[in-house]
Design a protein around this motif. Structure first.
Motif, mmCIF file in Angstrom:
data_model
loop_
_atom_site.group_PDB
_atom_site.id
_atom_site.type_symbol
_atom_site.label_atom_id
_atom_site.label_comp_id
_atom_site.label_asym_id
_atom_site.label_seq_id
_atom_site.Cartn_x
_atom_site.Cartn_y
_atom_site.Cartn_z
ATOM 1 N N ALA A 160 0.824 -1.205 0.000
ATOM 2 C CA ALA A 160 0.000 0.000 0.000
ATOM 3 C C ALA A 160 0.862 1.260 0.000
ATOM 4 N N PHE A 161 1.961 1.219 0.755
ATOM 5 C CA PHE A 161 2.900 2.344 0.786
ATOM 6 C C PHE A 161 3.503 2.578 -0.593
ATOM 7 N N LYS A 162 3.890 1.513 -1.266
ATOM 8 C CA LYS A 162 4.448 1.629 -2.615
ATOM 9 C C LYS A 162 3.469 2.336 -3.548
ATOM 10 N N THR A 163 2.212 1.957 -3.473
ATOM 11 C CA THR A 163 1.197 2.592 -4.326
ATOM 12 C C THR A 163 1.074 4.077 -4.021
ATOM 13 N N LEU A 164 1.092 4.438 -2.749
ATOM 14 C CA LEU A 164 0.976 5.843 -2.366
ATOM 15 C C LEU A 164 2.192 6.652 -2.825
ATOM 16 N N VAL A 165 3.380 6.078 -2.696
ATOM 17 C CA VAL A 165 4.578 6.787 -3.153
ATOM 18 C C VAL A 165 4.514 7.010 -4.666
ATOM 19 N N GLU A 166 4.066 6.006 -5.395
ATOM 20 C CA GLU A 166 3.914 6.172 -6.846
ATOM 21 C C GLU A 166 2.916 7.274 -7.169
ATOM 22 N N GLN A 167 1.840 7.345 -6.421
ATOM 23 C CA GLN A 167 0.839 8.385 -6.653
ATOM 24 C C GLN A 167 1.364 9.775 -6.330
ATOM 25 N N HIS A 168 2.268 9.869 -5.369
ATOM 26 C CA HIS A 168 2.804 11.161 -4.918
ATOM 27 C C HIS A 168 4.237 11.386 -5.418
ATOM 28 N N ARG A 169 4.627 10.667 -6.453
ATOM 29 C CA ARG A 169 5.999 10.753 -6.966
ATOM 30 C C ARG A 169 6.388 12.196 -7.313
ATOM 31 N N ASP A 170 5.538 12.898 -8.044
ATOM 32 C CA ASP A 170 5.876 14.264 -8.459
ATOM 33 C C ASP A 170 5.979 15.199 -7.260
ATOM 34 N N GLU A 171 5.073 15.053 -6.299
ATOM 35 C CA GLU A 171 5.129 15.880 -5.088
ATOM 36 C C GLU A 171 6.438 15.657 -4.336
ATOM 37 N N LEU A 172 6.811 14.391 -4.174
ATOM 38 C CA LEU A 172 8.038 14.077 -3.453
ATOM 39 C C LEU A 172 9.266 14.596 -4.200
ATOM 40 N N ALA A 173 9.272 14.433 -5.517
ATOM 41 C CA ALA A 173 10.406 14.912 -6.307
ATOM 42 C C ALA A 173 10.553 16.424 -6.199
ATOM 43 N N GLN A 174 9.444 17.135 -6.207
ATOM 44 C CA GLN A 174 9.511 18.591 -6.077
ATOM 45 C C GLN A 174 10.038 19.007 -4.706
ATOM 46 N N LEU A 175 9.648 18.291 -3.652
ATOM 47 C CA LEU A 175 10.187 18.586 -2.325
ATOM 48 C C LEU A 175 11.702 18.415 -2.321
ATOM 49 N N ILE A 176 12.179 17.356 -2.967
ATOM 50 C CA ILE A 176 13.620 17.103 -3.013
ATOM 51 C C ILE A 176 14.340 18.212 -3.775
ATOM 52 N N THR A 177 13.825 18.551 -4.944
ATOM 53 C CA THR A 177 14.483 19.569 -5.767
ATOM 54 C C THR A 177 14.506 20.919 -5.073
ATOM 55 N N LYS A 178 13.430 21.283 -4.422
ATOM 56 C CA LYS A 178 13.354 22.605 -3.789
ATOM 57 C C LYS A 178 14.254 22.721 -2.565
ATOM 58 N N GLU A 179 14.590 21.594 -1.932
ATOM 59 C CA GLU A 179 15.438 21.662 -0.742
ATOM 60 C C GLU A 179 16.864 21.174 -0.985
ATOM 61 N N HIS A 180 17.043 20.270 -1.932
ATOM 62 C CA HIS A 180 18.403 19.801 -2.236
ATOM 63 C C HIS A 180 19.011 20.548 -3.413
ATOM 64 N N GLY A 181 18.237 20.767 -4.466
ATOM 65 C CA GLY A 181 18.731 21.477 -5.629
ATOM 66 C C GLY A 181 18.896 20.626 -6.861
ATOM 67 N N LYS A 182 18.924 19.288 -6.734
ATOM 68 C CA LYS A 182 19.098 18.443 -7.917
ATOM 69 C C LYS A 182 17.948 18.657 -8.890
ATOM 70 N N VAL A 183 18.204 18.405 -10.173
ATOM 71 C CA VAL A 183 17.173 18.657 -11.177
ATOM 72 C C VAL A 183 15.996 17.708 -10.958
ATOM 73 N N LEU A 184 14.835 18.126 -11.412
ATOM 74 C CA LEU A 184 13.599 17.402 -11.115
ATOM 75 C C LEU A 184 13.633 15.972 -11.646
ATOM 76 N N SER A 185 14.175 15.767 -12.842
ATOM 77 C CA SER A 185 14.231 14.411 -13.394
ATOM 78 C C SER A 185 15.121 13.515 -12.544
ATOM 79 N N ASP A 186 16.183 14.076 -11.974
ATOM 80 C CA ASP A 186 17.064 13.310 -11.099
ATOM 81 C C ASP A 186 16.342 12.960 -9.803
ATOM 82 N N ALA A 187 15.567 13.904 -9.274
ATOM 83 C CA ALA A 187 14.787 13.639 -8.064
ATOM 84 C C ALA A 187 13.747 12.552 -8.315
#
Length: 496
Positions: free
Chosen positions: A71-98
């Protein structure tokens, strides 16, 4: 608007702590959040919550733990873009890398979903007359993970999915530089059905870390970061009687043989050296050019490094974002200065690339030629967009300098010759090896870890070593008298 980030303990966000640390967007230099830094008391509350949750969680069957992870895997897949944006905005790596980071993180979750199979022990019928023997793998108790800034989602997910799948409860101490993604993962895991207290997140600094290392209720500590801190973690936690796996620094070499496909090698080098601004423990930071290929390599590589598209990782077409902090930018710049003063040839000067200070923590890619093994830019982990070219006359010289380096995390060889590749893979004293693969990070069902001063502790992360780290084996020997026979049943047996 500055967000307030706190801890996640026993299924709830906590009130702010007295001590706070600023969280910045490294592409703009602007503060975006304030994160609580855990006191000893805060960390002890998280440990207590994990300890309280352990007996009930241990009693949950591996099958039902696995269903929560599905169930967690499914939720992470659904929120993939949200999580990637959080990473990029705080770490700096490009969105595709996140987004790629999320994918690699999910691979460990997928592996952990197979925990009913992974926890199976061994059985021998009739080790003696009417005596059977078997073994089982059981959880340790409360375990902890201390993770770095460069992979705020992936490295925590190398740890806690497998740990909780094995029946342990977990206290995570992520980097205070980019804490939003780990906190969001904890919320998603709770939404997936994980009971309160099984996963707890405390943000903090040395005070929180030392509490995890010394607390008697913590059974094991996982760590990824620099070698000096890894050594500190290993020594202190081991002295406190804990099981430890501590992954440290790296200086990863890529050997380019004279017969290599040069275009393939250059493409690999650019991505492996400058992706994520070089802030990867598996980044290639040394290109070892064998024989007469060196001049051709320089000719092809130099314009590629100059042409790197540097900018905000949220923008399309950007190939390299900023470094994590202004202080780290200065540290990398100091290494470039040192390389010049020690006699290396600076072919591309990253200090002149990117944006000026105060508008983001940018550096362009730097490329050094004629680097020797006594220079600090060769010996030490820079953790930035700096690539060193070392020229050697032959294959044996390449192997020698790699084996003599204190770090043994990853390495690669680019060649068309199968014999050279096979010999390199067999004899090189490095934990992870790529053959025409620049960043040889193993898949989740294998294990990740280096040799020498890149790893403290006997076991690597995830894969079968991860299961071994988060469990202890119990051996059972049994003899029974004549058994009691059951009445006939006609219903197919089911597991609940």
């Amino acid at each position: 608007m500055v967000a307030q980030l706190t801890h996640f303990i026993a299924g709830k966000k906590t009130p702010p702590s007295e001590r706070q640390s600023a969280v910045f967007n490294p592409a703009t230099g602007q503060q975006t959040a304030s994160v609580s830094l855990a006191s000893k008391t805060d960390a002890e509350q998280a440990i207590a919550a994990a300890k309280q949750a352990f007996p009930a969680w241990r009693a949950v069957t591996p099958l039902n733990r696995s269903r929560i992870l599905f169930a967690f895997k499914t939720l992470v897949e659904q929120h993939r873009d949200e999580l990637a944006q959080l990473i990029t905005k705080e770490h700096g790596k490009v969105l595709s890398d996140a987004q790629g980071e999320i994918t690699r993180a999910l691979e460990v979750v997928e592996f952990a979903c197979g925990i009913p199979h992974l926890l199976k022990g061994e059985h021998t019928e009739c080790v003696g007359t009417n005596v059977d023997a078997w073994s089982v793998n059981q959880p340790l108790g409360v375990v902890s993970g201390i993770t770095p800034f460069n992979f705020p989602a992936m490295v925590p997910m190398w740890m806690f999915p497998l740990a909780i799948a094995c029946g342990n409860t977990f206290v995570l101490k992520p980097s205070e530089k980019d804490p939003s993604a780990p906190l969001r993962l904890a919320e998603l895991l709770q939404e997936a059905g994980l009971p309160d207290g099984v996963l707890n997140v405390v943000n903090g600094d040395k005070e929180a870390v030392d509490t995890l290392l010394q607390h008697p209720d913590i059974e094991a500590v996982s760590f990824v970061g620099s070698t000096p801190i890894a050594q500190y973690i290993y020594q202190n936690a081991s002295n406190a009687g804990k099981r430890v796996q501590a992954l440290g620094g790296a200086k990863n070499h890529m050997v380019i043989m004279p017969d290599a496909d040069l275009d393939q090698a250059v493409n690999a080098l650019v991505g492996a050296a400058y992706g994520s601004a070089g802030e990867r423990c598996m980044a290639i930071s040394v290109a070892v050019a064998v024989g007469d290929i060196a001049d051709k390599l320089v000719e092809k590589l130099t314009p590629r490094v100059r042409a790197l598209h540097i900018g905000n990782g949220m923008d399309s077409g950007v190939e390299m974002g900023p470094l994590i902090t202004q202080a780290h930018r200065r540290k990398v710049k100091d290494y470039i200065d040192a390389g010049i003063s020690q006699g290396a040839s600076l072919l591309v000067d990253g200090r002149k690339g990117g944006q000026p200070e105060g508008e983001g923590y940018f550096l362009g890619g730097s490329l050094f030629d004629n680097v020797t093994t006594d220079m600090s830019i060769y010996r030490e982990e820079i953790f930035g967009p700096v690539l060193c070219i070392v020229r050697v006359p032959d294959y044996r010289s390449a192997v020698k300098i790699i084996d003599e380096h204190e770090y043994g995390n990853g390495t690669a060889i680019f060649t068309r010759d199968g014999d050279s590749a096979r010999q390199f893979a067999r004899e090189i004293q490095i934990g992870m090896v790529g053959i025409n693969v620049p960043i040889p990070v193993p898949m989740a069902f294998h294990s990740f870890g280096g040799w020498k001063r890149s790893l403290f502790g006997p076991l690597h992360m995830h894969g079968q070593d991860g299961v071994r780290f988060y469990t202890r084996r119990k051996a059972i020997t049994a003899r029974w008298p004549t058994g009691i026979r059951h009445d006939t049943e006609f219903v197919i047996p089911t597991m609940k």
